[in-house]
Design an enzyme around this catalytic site. Structure first.
Site, PDB file in Angstrom:
ATOM      1  N   LYS A 209       0.851  -1.099  -0.132  1.00  0.00           N
ATOM      2  CA  LYS A 209      -0.105  -0.194  -0.112  1.00  0.00           C
ATOM      3  C   LYS A 209       0.836   1.087   0.013  1.00  0.00           C
ATOM      4  O   LYS A 209       0.826   2.192  -0.807  1.00  0.00           O
ATOM      5  CB  LYS A 209      -1.037  -0.149   1.240  1.00  0.00           C
ATOM      6  CG  LYS A 209      -1.866   1.307   1.420  1.00  0.00           C
ATOM      7  CD  LYS A 209      -2.809   1.440   0.365  1.00  0.00           C
ATOM      8  CE  LYS A 209      -3.551   2.634   0.600  1.00  0.00           C
ATOM      9  NZ  LYS A 209      -4.154   3.054  -0.674  1.00  0.00           N
ATOM     10  N   CYS A 265      -4.854  10.791   1.654  1.00  0.00           N
ATOM     11  CA  CYS A 265      -3.845   9.825   1.635  1.00  0.00           C
ATOM     12  C   CYS A 265      -2.459  10.039   1.005  1.00  0.00           C
ATOM     13  O   CYS A 265      -1.624   9.951   2.057  1.00  0.00           O
ATOM     14  CB  CYS A 265      -4.317   8.680   0.728  1.00  0.00           C
ATOM     15  SG  CYS A 265      -5.920   7.846   1.429  1.00  0.00           S
TER      16      CYS A 265
HETATM   17  P1  NAD Z   1     -12.011   8.838   8.138  1.00  0.00           P
HETATM   18  O1  NAD Z   1     -11.401   9.853   8.651  1.00  0.00           O
HETATM   19  O2  NAD Z   1     -12.961   9.371   6.912  1.00  0.00           O
HETATM   20  O3  NAD Z   1     -12.696   7.867   8.848  1.00  0.00           O
HETATM   21  C1  NAD Z   1     -12.376   7.216  10.031  1.00  0.00           C
HETATM   22  C2  NAD Z   1     -13.560   6.967  10.932  1.00  0.00           C
HETATM   23  O4  NAD Z   1     -13.094   6.240  11.976  1.00  0.00           O
HETATM   24  C3  NAD Z   1     -13.987   8.251  11.599  1.00  0.00           C
HETATM   25  O5  NAD Z   1     -15.482   8.280  11.187  1.00  0.00           O
HETATM   26  C4  NAD Z   1     -13.812   8.120  12.888  1.00  0.00           C
HETATM   27  O6  NAD Z   1     -14.761   8.696  13.930  1.00  0.00           O
HETATM   28  C5  NAD Z   1     -13.841   6.483  13.034  1.00  0.00           C
HETATM   29  N1  NAD Z   1     -13.001   6.105  14.577  1.00  0.00           N
HETATM   30  C6  NAD Z   1     -11.935   6.491  14.889  1.00  0.00           C
HETATM   31  N2  NAD Z   1     -11.731   5.846  16.110  1.00  0.00           N
HETATM   32  C7  NAD Z   1     -12.768   4.843  16.133  1.00  0.00           C
HETATM   33  C8  NAD Z   1     -12.937   3.916  17.124  1.00  0.00           C
HETATM   34  N3  NAD Z   1     -11.954   3.546  18.027  1.00  0.00           N
HETATM   35  N4  NAD Z   1     -14.078   3.025  16.894  1.00  0.00           N
HETATM   36  C9  NAD Z   1     -15.003   3.274  15.712  1.00  0.00           C
HETATM   37  N5  NAD Z   1     -14.603   4.307  14.943  1.00  0.00           N
HETATM   38  C10 NAD Z   1     -13.486   4.898  14.977  1.00  0.00           C
HETATM   39  O7  NAD Z   1     -10.746   8.051   7.281  1.00  0.00           O
HETATM   40  P2  NAD Z   1     -10.799   7.200   5.858  1.00  0.00           P
HETATM   41  O8  NAD Z   1     -10.512   8.295   4.860  1.00  0.00           O
HETATM   42  O9  NAD Z   1     -11.819   6.357   5.606  1.00  0.00           O
HETATM   43  O10 NAD Z   1      -9.327   6.370   5.997  1.00  0.00           O
HETATM   44  C11 NAD Z   1      -9.484   5.143   6.983  1.00  0.00           C
HETATM   45  C12 NAD Z   1      -8.088   4.667   6.564  1.00  0.00           C
HETATM   46  O11 NAD Z   1      -8.201   3.917   5.202  1.00  0.00           O
HETATM   47  C13 NAD Z   1      -6.881   5.406   6.737  1.00  0.00           C
HETATM   48  O12 NAD Z   1      -5.798   4.579   7.042  1.00  0.00           O
HETATM   49  C14 NAD Z   1      -6.701   5.779   5.375  1.00  0.00           C
HETATM   50  O13 NAD Z   1      -5.404   6.210   5.117  1.00  0.00           O
HETATM   51  C15 NAD Z   1      -6.881   4.504   4.651  1.00  0.00           C
HETATM   52  N6  NAD Z   1      -7.365   4.690   3.334  1.00  0.00           N
HETATM   53  C16 NAD Z   1      -8.176   5.952   2.835  1.00  0.00           C
HETATM   54  C17 NAD Z   1      -8.350   5.948   1.588  1.00  0.00           C
HETATM   55  C18 NAD Z   1      -9.314   7.152   1.267  1.00  0.00           C
HETATM   56  O14 NAD Z   1      -9.483   7.531  -0.113  1.00  0.00           O
HETATM   57  N7  NAD Z   1     -10.156   7.908   1.986  1.00  0.00           N
HETATM   58  C19 NAD Z   1      -8.183   4.912   0.542  1.00  0.00           C
HETATM   59  C20 NAD Z   1      -7.469   3.748   0.950  1.00  0.00           C
HETATM   60  C21 NAD Z   1      -7.076   3.786   2.345  1.00  0.00           C
END
Ligand code: NAD
Length: 434
Positions: A209, A265
């Site tokens: 990744k 990201c």
């Molecule tokens: P985001 O900030 O949109 O969502 C994360 C969610 O997790 C939030 O709603 C938050 O309230 C929740 N959260 C935090 N702690 C928690 C807990 N203890 N229990 C339950 N929920 C909890 O983040 P995202 O953009 O969805 O990214 C998440 C992960 O995926 C990151 O590591 C990111 O790098 C990776 N990622 C993101 C993308 C993208 O395009 N956004 C693509 C691939 C990978």
């Protein structure tokens, strides 16, 4: 399969909704009540094409729901996907607090359950995190023997703006597994996907990744550096990119000149990888350069604006595009933020427009905004295009020009057609235009 998804953000929602579409029983868990309430009403808390429809369908069918009762959600499922955020610390290194909290909650929940439970990390984490951080916390908090836990790492490659499509039809699936339990669970979950699947250990999955994102970010910075040379040498980088992209070894994707990469990201992942390499005394010259080029690109947009308008104080500047890319409402690390801050500091009167990102952008900088293009350009001395939304590529330039005070367009994405812009009477400047 009964699956709980921790973190109802961009990745968690898309993962939950697409896995429910595939017939699994999904509970999406989050600590933010508003998101869960919205989900349970059959609405998407984020803008992502196609997501609303899947959520509505899952909620109506009853195999998708949201909950803030995290431990209950975990206990009542067999598999938990960790999709919480992994932001940057001030020094750029990865902040694992959400991952650690999520792991602790899983550990606590598993005390109330006997059966084997599988945990799959989907969040982007630095190599060895699944084995050396997530697993030890879950083992300690749950008091379970290792054979009662399945642990895997299944990185997510979706792109915001086409996330549902990407999740339903990915280019590849990486199945990182530390044991047979996780391997079998992931094989079963993805059995209907006919794309290539790579089985490996968790740290390899974690690194695939990072290496992928670092490569793509570097390709963008490379394209931008070439485009900056084109600007000096009277060459249009768009044509150069077209010629380069015809080579199947290169591919035309990610070869667009512009104000640089943003989003949740690329910036954070490149910084986290560079910081991890530095702390392990390997360092990375390429990643450092990738970030440096990216930081300098928005400054080129400001430089072009100053070159055309002179002193910016009191000038009215319309910004088209607040999100980090089209087809999303995500403004995290958007290059627009840097440009707007600089313009405001110089005393310009900035007014912004975006089809989906206004609400989120205003949480970062409370600038004046308008929902219509006609309003936003009214009396403007200059128009800066920062996000290549389709609506901007198709706008009626002549009628917009009539509403403006000046005639300058700065294209921060090299997205408009120079001939058409000039025909409409504009003075057109763009990165990499020559
Ligand atoms: P985001 O900030 O949109 O969502 C994360 C969610 O997790 C939030 O709603 C938050 O309230 C929740 N959260 C935090 N702690 C928690 C807990 N203890 N229990 C339950 N929920 C909890 O983040 P995202 O953009 O969805 O990214 C998440 C992960 O995926 C990151 O590591 C990111 O790098 C990776 N990622 C993101 C993308 C993208 O395009 N956004 C693509 C691939 C990978």
């Amino acid at each position: 399969m009964k699956i709980s998804v921790m973190g109802t953000g961009y990745v968690g929602l898309v993962t939950g909704a697409t896995l429910s579409e595939a017939g699994n029983d999904i509970v999406c868990l989050d600590i933010v009540e508003d998101k869960i309430n919205q989900l349970n009403k059959g609405e998407s808390p984020i803008f992502e094409p196609g997501l609303d429809k899947l959520i509505k369908k899952g909620i109506a069918k009853g195999n998708l729901k949201g909950s803030t009762n995290i431990e209950q959600g975990i206990v009542e499922s067999d598999i938990t996907f960790i999709c919480v955020g992994t932001p940057s610390k001030k020094d750029g290194s990865i902040d694992l607090n959400y991952i650690k909290n999520a792991s602790s909650a899983i550990g606590r929940a598993l005390r109330h359950k006997q059966d084997v439970h599988t945990i799959i990390v989907k969040s982007t984490v630095i190599p060895q995190t699944t084995e050396n951080v997530v697993l030890p916390i879950i083992s300690k908090k749950s008091g379970r023997k290792r054979e009662n836990i399945g642990i895997g790492m299944n990185p997510e490659f979706l792109r915001e703006g086409s996330a549902v499509k990407d999740a339903l039809k990915p280019d590849r699936i990486v199945i990182g597994h530390a044991d047979e339990v996780a391997l079998n669970v992931l094989k079963e979950i993805y059995k209907d996907h006919d794309c290539p699947k790579l089985e490996c250990n968790p740290r390899t999955a974690e690194f695939i990744k990072y290496a992928s994102n670092a490569f793509l970010a570097t390709k963008i910075s490379f394209a931008n550096e070439m485009a900056n040379m084109c600007s000096i040498w009277g060459i249009d980088f768009k044509e150069v990119a077209e010629g380069m992209g015809m080579d199947s070894r290169i591919s035309p994707q990610f070869l667009q000149a512009g104000a640089g990469f943003g989003g949740s990201c690329f910036p954070k992942d490149v910084k986290a990888l560079a910081a991890a390499a530095k702390s392990d005394k390997i360092g990375s010259k390429i990643l450092t350069a990738t970030l440096e080029v990216n930081e300098s690109q928005p400054k080129i947009v400001i430089g072009m604006t100053k070159e055309r308008l002179g002193v910016l104080k009191g000038k009215k500047i319309a910004i088209l595009g607040l999100t980090f890319k089209p087809e999303t409402d995500d403004v995290r690390e958007s290059r627009t933020e840097i440009v707007v801050k600089e313009l405001v500091d110089e005393g310009a009167k900035v007014i912004g427009h975006d089809p989906e990102g206004i609400e989120n952008f205003k949480k970062i900088i409370d600038i004046e905004t308008s929902n219509t293009l006609n309003e936003v350009v009214k009396g403007a001395d200059c128009l800066i295009l920062m996000t290549e939304w389709k609506e901007y590529l198709e706008m009626d330039l002549k009628s917009l020009k009539e509403r403006m005070n000046g005639n300058v367009i700065i294209d921060g994405r090299r997205a408009l057609n120079p001939e058409k812009v000039k025909e409409a009477g504009f003075d057109y400047k763009s990165i990499g235009l020559g």
